[in-house]
Design an enzyme around this catalytic site. Structure first.
Site, PDB file in Angstrom:
ATOM      1  N   THR A  83       0.818  -1.224   0.000  1.00 32.32           N
ATOM      2  CA  THR A  83       0.000   0.000   0.000  1.00 32.32           C
ATOM      3  C   THR A  83       0.843   1.262   0.000  1.00 32.32           C
ATOM      4  OG1 THR A  83      -1.654  -1.236   1.204  1.00 32.32           O
ATOM      5  CG2 THR A  83      -1.920   1.155   1.171  1.00 32.32           C
ATOM      6  N   HIS A 134       3.989   1.835  -0.739  1.00 36.59           N
ATOM      7  CA  HIS A 134       4.776   2.056  -1.965  1.00 36.59           C
ATOM      8  C   HIS A 134       3.848   2.472  -3.100  1.00 36.59           C
ATOM      9  CE1 HIS A 134       8.957   0.341  -1.312  1.00 36.59           C
ATOM     10  NE2 HIS A 134       8.380   0.261  -0.133  1.00 36.59           N
ATOM     11  N   ASP A 163       8.952   1.604  -9.257  1.00 35.82           N
ATOM     12  CA  ASP A 163       9.373   1.451  -7.869  1.00 35.82           C
ATOM     13  C   ASP A 163      10.775   0.850  -7.802  1.00 35.82           C
ATOM     14  OD1 ASP A 163       7.979   1.192  -4.912  1.00 35.82           O
ATOM     15  OD2 ASP A 163       9.568  -0.295  -5.231  1.00 35.82           O
ATOM     16  N   TRP A 212     -10.126   0.463   7.504  1.00 37.01           N
ATOM     17  CA  TRP A 212      -9.134   1.370   6.939  1.00 37.01           C
ATOM     18  C   TRP A 212      -9.528   2.797   7.315  1.00 37.01           C
ATOM     19  CZ3 TRP A 212      -4.462   0.855   4.845  1.00 37.01           C
ATOM     20  CH2 TRP A 212      -3.940   1.924   4.144  1.00 37.01           C
ATOM     21  N   ALA A 213      -8.662   3.459   8.049  1.00 38.22           N
ATOM     22  CA  ALA A 213      -8.973   4.821   8.506  1.00 38.22           C
ATOM     23  C   ALA A 213      -8.794   5.815   7.362  1.00 38.22           C
ATOM     24  CB  ALA A 213      -8.031   5.191   9.637  1.00 38.22           C
ATOM     25  N   ASN A 239       4.979   8.008   4.612  1.00 39.44           N
ATOM     26  CA  ASN A 239       3.729   8.674   4.213  1.00 39.44           C
ATOM     27  C   ASN A 239       3.076   9.361   5.405  1.00 39.44           C
ATOM     28  OD1 ASN A 239       3.331   7.789   1.320  1.00 39.44           O
ATOM     29  ND2 ASN A 239       3.476   5.798   2.306  1.00 39.44           N
ATOM     30  N   GLU A 265       2.254  13.216   6.038  1.00 42.16           N
ATOM     31  CA  GLU A 265       0.851  13.616   6.221  1.00 42.16           C
ATOM     32  C   GLU A 265       0.654  14.347   7.553  1.00 42.16           C
ATOM     33  OE1 GLU A 265      -1.110   9.846   5.622  1.00 42.16           O
ATOM     34  OE2 GLU A 265      -0.265   9.711   3.608  1.00 42.16           O
ATOM     35  N   ALA A 321      11.725  -1.183   8.407  1.00 48.74           N
ATOM     36  CA  ALA A 321      12.175  -0.438   7.213  1.00 48.74           C
ATOM     37  C   ALA A 321      13.096   0.719   7.631  1.00 48.74           C
ATOM     38  CB  ALA A 321      10.979   0.033   6.394  1.00 48.74           C
TER      39      ALA A 321
HETATM   40  N1  UDP Z   1      -3.355   4.618   5.928  1.00 50.07           N
HETATM   41  C1  UDP Z   1      -4.673   4.997   5.934  1.00 50.07           C
HETATM   42  N2  UDP Z   1      -5.538   4.337   6.754  1.00 50.07           N
HETATM   43  C2  UDP Z   1      -5.154   3.332   7.564  1.00 50.07           C
HETATM   44  C3  UDP Z   1      -3.792   2.953   7.576  1.00 50.07           C
HETATM   45  C4  UDP Z   1      -2.913   3.619   6.745  1.00 50.07           C
HETATM   46  O1  UDP Z   1      -5.073   5.909   5.200  1.00 50.07           O
HETATM   47  O2  UDP Z   1      -5.993   2.780   8.271  1.00 50.07           O
HETATM   48  C5  UDP Z   1      -2.430   5.282   4.985  1.00 50.07           C
HETATM   49  C6  UDP Z   1      -1.703   6.441   5.583  1.00 50.07           C
HETATM   50  O3  UDP Z   1      -2.419   7.635   5.379  1.00 50.07           O
HETATM   51  C7  UDP Z   1      -0.403   6.410   4.821  1.00 50.07           C
HETATM   52  C8  UDP Z   1      -0.212   4.953   4.464  1.00 50.07           C
HETATM   53  O4  UDP Z   1      -1.459   4.343   4.590  1.00 50.07           O
HETATM   54  O5  UDP Z   1      -0.527   7.145   3.634  1.00 50.07           O
HETATM   55  C9  UDP Z   1       0.780   4.241   5.348  1.00 50.07           C
HETATM   56  O6  UDP Z   1       2.040   4.529   4.907  1.00 50.07           O
HETATM   57  P1  UDP Z   1       3.277   4.732   5.859  1.00 50.07           P
HETATM   58  O7  UDP Z   1       4.441   5.051   4.983  1.00 50.07           O
HETATM   59  O8  UDP Z   1       2.977   5.727   6.903  1.00 50.07           O
HETATM   60  O9  UDP Z   1       3.459   3.364   6.600  1.00 50.07           O
HETATM   61  P2  UDP Z   1       3.560   1.832   6.088  1.00 50.07           P
HETATM   62  O10 UDP Z   1       2.205   1.425   5.705  1.00 50.07           O
HETATM   63  O11 UDP Z   1       4.546   1.804   4.961  1.00 50.07           O
HETATM   64  O12 UDP Z   1       4.060   1.111   7.274  1.00 50.07           O
END
Ligand code: UDP
Length: 505
Positions: free
Chosen positions: A30, A32, A134, A364-365, A386, A390, A405
């Site tokens: 997701t 990436h 990627d 999913w938030a 991300n 944000e 990571a």
């Molecule tokens: N995200 C979201 N809702 C959720 C969980 C994650 O929208 O319930 C989004 C969040 O906004 C971000 C991404 O998923 O854009 C997560 O990316 P991040 O790089 O922070 O962490 P990773 O998923 O790589 O551990």
């Protein structure tokens, strides 16, 4: 006559070079995928004709955004290819996320690697002017070279993380300390940053399969035209310059891409999720009832698995903290190893909901919408890149709890370089698909979140600094802003390359 024909031909060539066509290739996890897709959407905003190649399972998480953009008249579409059949892999499992069972991760990887030939074939058919892929699609550097077009590699994460990674590779500072917990300096970086051996990724400390993967990523980056980062100069410009200087490569920080393309509620609400996974809207009414800056948002991204013991510690910490929170907890049964303790979490949930003090999100938030709500005052994050960006865009200070990571390096940026975060004090790096054996204690969490959300001098200072960065993020993507200029500069460069190629023909 001949001169007139030549002039017309050359004006046609110049015209053709003005329109760029690109193929984007996101990696099926997701975080990436969404940054590569958001970047594709930025490019389409300025008229670059975009085709995103992916499989149906991965497209689910972003297709509605592409449909919105297409309806806005932007030249963007998804091209689906089917996911190869892999013995032992259930149909539909095509991506890496918190829901990918650890024992199937290698099979998903096998399927992804089988996509190489069909995608190469598509490159030939689509005949783009350049490819953005990627970092994990290392073979695409050679594929682009065969077609005589530039490949831009989308390097995940931050400039600081890539710079720190290089520092470790070049100077091996972790081999010069006596113990796993003795801090060492990361040599050669723009700031004095210290880590311990345990906080480095295992593949950086000892040789394993991922060490080889990262080596291949580096080699393929060197064969590429340049790299793209979801970053911006006002945030980590010193590391952007450092990275370019140290590697001698071309690189562009073209972010924050999510802010650029997700400006309407309709974009923010659907970002990153398939429709069936989305959380219903109860959170909004709940947040509307809270005062400004009073609620803590707790989330660990899309890949994290936490042990039940860790969930219990977080729950206790939120209890002791005593103020409002939203916790994106996922489905307990998918997180924990010890189902027996779920009773505690259920009881916790019932109680905080009854007290109207907490809101737990299982689906999913809609993170972009939640973060910009005035009631949210701070974030507990694992420092996923991300979420880091944000939170900064939303002007929110962070309590940092890195897990895997490049997240420990991102923590350094937030806490030590920019002073917009407070560290919870995680000691040990782990792989994304294991729960890890370090349990971060409730006392450490409470200490950090109380400081973050309290009205003390330090907290106010953090808040002031992160709001400045938030303003800078909004400006950098406007005409004349640094990311805007970089994107435009990149387009000019790519058009010049196209023109050269057409003239050569
Ligand atoms: N995200 C979201 N809702 C959720 C969980 C994650 O929208 O319930 C989004 C969040 O906004 C971000 C991404 O998923 O854009 C997560 O990316 P991040 O790089 O922070 O962490 P990773 O998923 O790589 O551990």
């Amino acid at each position: 006559m001949e001169t007139a024909t030549t002039a017309t031909a050359s004006s046609n060539v110049a015209k053709a070079a003005e329109t760029l066509r690109a193929v984007f290739l996101p990696f099926p996890s997701t975080s990436h995928t969404i940054r590569v897709v958001d970047t594709a959407r930025v490019f389409a905003m300025y008229g670059v004709d975009i085709t995103i190649i992916t499989t149906p399972g991965n497209a689910k998480i972003f297709q509605s955004s592409i449909d919105h953009d297409a309806a806005r008249g932007r030249p963007i579409r998804t091209h689906l290819i089917s996911f190869p059949e892999v013995l032992g892999l259930p149909q539909g499992l095509e991506t890496f996320s918190a829901h990918t069972p650890p024992h199937l991760v290698n099979l998903v990887a096998q399927g992804v690697s089988l996509l190489q030939e069909p995608i190469k074939q598509l490159f030939r058919e689509l005949n783009p002017d350049f490819i953005v892929s990627d970092m994990f699609f290392t073979w695409s550097a050679d594929a682009a070279a065969e077609l005589g077009i530039p490949r831009l590699v989308y390097l995940g994460g931050s400039f600081i993380a890539m710079s720190a990674r290089l520092s470790v590779e070049q100077f091996s500072p972790h081999t010069k300390v006596e113990s796993d917990s003795e801090p060492f300096l990361l040599p050669g970086l723009p700031h004095e940053l210290k880590m311990t051996r345990l906080q480095l990724p295992i593949h950086a400390r000892e040789h394993n399969d991922f060490t080889d993967i990262m080596k291949a990523v580096k080699e393929s980056e060197m064969k590429s035209y340049g790299s793209l980062f979801n970053s911006f100069s006002e945030f980590e410009g010193a590391y952007e310059e450092h990275y370019k200087k140290t590697t001698g490569t071309k690189s562009w920080g073209v972010g924050p891409v999510s802010l650029w393309v997700n400006q309407d509620e309709s974009d923010k609400g659907v970002r990153g999720s398939a429709s069936e996974e989305r959380e219903p809207e109860g959170w909004l009414t709940w947040l509307d009832s809270k005062t400004e800056d009073s609620v803590l948002y707790v989330s660990f991204g899309s890949m994290t698995k936490l042990s039940t013991s860790q969930l219990v510690e977080i729950a206790h910490a939120l209890d002791d903290f005593g103020h409002g929170f939203i916790w994106v907890v996922g489905k307990f049964e998918e997180n924990g190893e010890n189902e027996g303790e779920n009773g505690f979490l259920k009881e916790f949930e019932n109680r905080v909901v009854a007290e109207n003090r907490g809101y737990l999100i299982r689906g999913w938030a809609p993170q972009l919408l939640i973060l910009e709500h005035p009631a949210i005052g701070g974030v507990v994050t694992h420092c996923g890149w991300n979420t880091t960006l944000e939170s900064v865009i939303a002007g929110l200070p962070m309590a940092t709890m890195p897990l895997f990571a490049e997240q420990f390096y991102n923590e350094k940026l937030l806490v030590d370089v920019l002073g917009v975060g407070v560290s919870i004090g995680v000691k040990k790096w782990r792989n994304w698909n294991v729960v890890g054996d370090e349990i971060v204690k409730r006392e450490n969490i409470v200490k950090a979140i109380s400081l973050l959300m309290g009205g003390g001098e330090e907290a106010l200072e953090m808040r002031r600094r992160v709001r400045e960065l938030s303003d800078a993020a909004k400006k950098t993507i406007q005409p004349g802003g640094s990311s805007y200029n970089k994107v435009k500069g990149l387009f000019d460069e790519l058009k010049a390359l196209k023109l050269q190629k057409l003239n050569h023909k």
